[in-house]
Write a protein that holds these residues in place. Structure first.
Motif, PDB file in Angstrom:
ATOM      1  N   LEU A 194       9.066   5.720   3.002  1.00 19.59           N
ATOM      2  CA  LEU A 194       9.847   5.962   1.789  1.00 19.59           C
ATOM      3  C   LEU A 194       9.170   7.024   0.933  1.00 19.59           C
ATOM      4  N   ASP A 195       9.965   7.756   0.180  1.00 21.13           N
ATOM      5  CA  ASP A 195       9.443   8.702  -0.797  1.00 21.13           C
ATOM      6  C   ASP A 195       9.137   7.923  -2.074  1.00 21.13           C
ATOM      7  N   ASP A 211       0.890  -1.169   0.000  1.00 21.38           N
ATOM      8  CA  ASP A 211       0.000   0.000   0.000  1.00 21.38           C
ATOM      9  C   ASP A 211       0.922   1.211   0.000  1.00 21.38           C
ATOM     10  N   LEU A 212       1.124   1.811  -1.174  1.00 21.64           N
ATOM     11  CA  LEU A 212       2.237   2.753  -1.359  1.00 21.64           C
ATOM     12  C   LEU A 212       2.020   4.091  -0.668  1.00 21.64           C
ATOM     13  N   ASN A 248       3.077   2.096   3.375  1.00 25.91           N
ATOM     14  CA  ASN A 248       4.098   3.144   3.294  1.00 25.91           C
ATOM     15  C   ASN A 248       3.485   4.535   3.419  1.00 25.91           C
ATOM     16  N   GLU A 249       4.216   5.424   4.086  1.00 28.02           N
ATOM     17  CA  GLU A 249       3.857   6.843   4.164  1.00 28.02           C
ATOM     18  C   GLU A 249       5.123   7.650   4.395  1.00 28.02           C
ATOM     19  N   MET A 250       5.372   8.634   3.530  1.00 24.65           N
ATOM     20  CA  MET A 250       6.610   9.401   3.608  1.00 24.65           C
ATOM     21  C   MET A 250       6.571  10.464   4.700  1.00 24.65           C
ATOM     22  N   ASP A 251       5.448  11.208   4.818  1.00 23.58           N
ATOM     23  CA  ASP A 251       5.364  12.313   5.767  1.00 23.58           C
ATOM     24  C   ASP A 251       5.484  11.799   7.203  1.00 23.58           C
ATOM     25  N   GLY A 252       6.314  12.472   8.005  1.00 24.29           N
ATOM     26  CA  GLY A 252       6.601  11.992   9.351  1.00 24.29           C
ATOM     27  C   GLY A 252       5.377  11.879  10.242  1.00 24.29           C
ATOM     28  N   GLY A 288       9.784  -5.826  -8.397  1.00 27.86           N
ATOM     29  CA  GLY A 288       9.126  -7.032  -8.878  1.00 27.86           C
ATOM     30  C   GLY A 288       8.800  -8.042  -7.811  1.00 27.86           C
ATOM     31  N   GLY A 289       8.814  -7.619  -6.560  1.00 32.58           N
ATOM     32  CA  GLY A 289       8.613  -8.577  -5.479  1.00 32.58           C
ATOM     33  C   GLY A 289       7.205  -8.650  -4.918  1.00 32.58           C
ATOM     34  N   TYR A 290       6.318  -7.779  -5.376  1.00 32.42           N
ATOM     35  CA  TYR A 290       4.963  -7.748  -4.824  1.00 32.42           C
ATOM     36  C   TYR A 290       3.960  -8.313  -5.834  1.00 32.42           C
ATOM     37  N   ASP A 291       2.997  -9.036  -5.309  1.00 28.88           N
ATOM     38  CA  ASP A 291       1.933  -9.567  -6.164  1.00 28.88           C
ATOM     39  C   ASP A 291       0.954  -8.473  -6.574  1.00 28.88           C
ATOM     40  N   LYS A 292       0.700  -7.545  -5.636  1.00 27.37           N
ATOM     41  CA  LYS A 292      -0.289  -6.501  -5.896  1.00 27.37           C
ATOM     42  C   LYS A 292       0.118  -5.223  -5.165  1.00 27.37           C
ATOM     43  N   VAL A 293      -0.167  -4.085  -5.811  1.00 26.89           N
ATOM     44  CA  VAL A 293       0.175  -2.783  -5.225  1.00 26.89           C
ATOM     45  C   VAL A 293      -1.034  -1.866  -5.335  1.00 26.89           C
TER      46      VAL A 293
END
Length: 407
Positions: free
Chosen positions: A239-240, A169-170, A206-210, A255-260
């Motif tokens: 991560l950004d 979940d980017l 994932n979430e970039m903002d602190g 290439g390591g995730y099945d779904k994003v």
């Protein structure tokens, strides 16, 4: 409270005029003025997503009275053929943790009669805040439910993760979609609350903002069992995602995730309208409207396209990416899908990558039927808007499905 100066009024009026002109150009003057804009100005309608890691039924804290429970209607995102994502109070008792079929069910309040219009209207009455359950022995349990716009579950449904899938979940904060993903990743045969598992899969949020990252982590820890974190099946990343090299820092690498899932940051026009309306009532100016410019979607789309490329690099060949925004702008929606396809072609020529991307509609006719009952089609996907003929008053939410294929 000091009155607004003429210069201030002129500034915000110019911004509002530009805002209306831009959206009217896309949706048509008549629809924007008479239907879509008024619908966007109404209160956001919420549904209740039960935390199936702690409860198989509607928690007492989720509604305030027996009458409320009687008036609840289930929204089933895995409906039987022909039911179009049916909403029915009779299916409430079917929301069981151990169901063998995929289950993603939210609850809305039933429609009520408006005396002035003598017709059923969708209520915008909110649900009570989630509560903490008490586990056996009196120890602190998990949160009961999550309040959200029901349309936000459609991208999760279309991503359709299976137990054992590795899912990213980017742009995950505040965490509602990650919670829904985690529920679909749990094997239906896993009935031990003390030993939950994702069947060898994982969920990386994932979430970039602190500040938003801390909120995301706190929310997931409040809703999901500690064992999932202890075993590393659920992780919160910082991560950004717009950095081209971000994919190398992901735990599963390229290439390591099945779904994003990519629920990208966007212009969020409904938020702009609401902030503007509140400020006007208070005799103030909302920065969201005063600073709005017609060209900002173009700038936002560059960031969104960069995020989409990270999502495509992260997913495996044969895997799926669902792109979503809450923007009205076609530049941030279909435009980003087209830009992503262009960038992939550039990478194929420049870097020699061995994969391509295609846009898909859905898996079957039943799914198409369900989506048409929620949304209207766009060039590459769908958009849910609160003036949809169904009267659901959900959205706005755009989403599109992409698959990574061999070149």
């Amino acid at each position: 409270m000091p009155a607004l100066t003429k210069a201030q009024l002129k500034l915000v009026e110019a911004a509002e005029h530009s805002f209306d002109r831009t959206n009217a150009a896309q949706y048509g003057e008549e629809r924007w003025k008479n239907s879509l804009r008024p619908a966007l100005l109404k209160n956001t309608r919420y549904a209740m997503l039960i935390n199936r890691y702690q409860a198989s039924e509607i928690p007492n804290g989720g509604v305030s009275t027996d009458d409320d429970r009687e008036n609840l209607q289930a929204i089933d995102f895995f409906p039987s053929p022909g039911s179009k994502g049916s909403t029915s109070s009779s299916s409430i008792s079917d929301s069981t943790v151990n169901s063998q079929a995929p289950r993603l069910i939210a609850y809305k309040r039933g429609d009520k009669i408006d005396p002035s219009q003598q017709q059923l209207v969708s209520t915008d009455e909110t649900f009570p805040p989630p509560q903490v359950t008490i586990a056996q022995g009196g120890s602190k349990g998990l949160m009961t439910h999550w309040n959200l716009d029901a349309a936000s579950l459609l991208p999760v449904r279309l991503l359709n993760p299976d137990p054992g899938d590795k899912v990213l979940d980017l742009c995950a904060a505040p965490g509602g979609k990650s919670l829904a993903l985690a529920q679909l990743l749990r094997p239906p045969t896993c009935d031990d609350p003390d030993a939950p598992t994702l069947a060898g899969g994982c969920l990386h949020s994932n979430e970039m903002d602190g500040a938003r990252n801390k909120r995301l982590a706190a929310n997931l820890e409040a809703y999901l069992p500690p064992a999932l974190f202890q075993r590393g099946e659920v992780k919160v990343l910082k991560l950004d995602g717009s950095d081209p090299l971000a994919v190398m820092s992901l735990p599963q690498r390229a290439g390591g995730y099945d779904k994003v899932l990519l629920d990208a940051p966007c212009s969020s026009e409904r938020h702009v309208l609401h902030a503007h309306a509140r400020a006007r009532q208070a005799g103030k100016i909302a920065d969201e409207m005063a600073l709005w410019r017609s060209g900002q979607s173009k700038k936002m789309a560059k960031i969104q396209a960069a995020l989409l490329m990270t999502a495509l690099r992260a997913v495996k060949v044969g895997g799926r990416v669902v792109y979503a925004t809450c923007s009205l702008s076609s530049e941030e929606n279909d435009g980003v899908i087209e830009k992503g396809k262009e960038l992939v072609q550039k990478d194929r020529k420049k870097l020699g990558i061995k994969w391509d991307v295609k846009v898909v509609r859905s898996n079957d006719a039943g799914e198409e039927e369900m989506l048409d009952s929620w949304a209207e089609r766009t060039k590459h996907g769908w958009i849910v808007l609160p003036d949809h003929p169904s009267g659901g008053r959900w959205g706005p939410l755009f989403f599109a499905i992409l698959e990574k294929i061999p070149a």
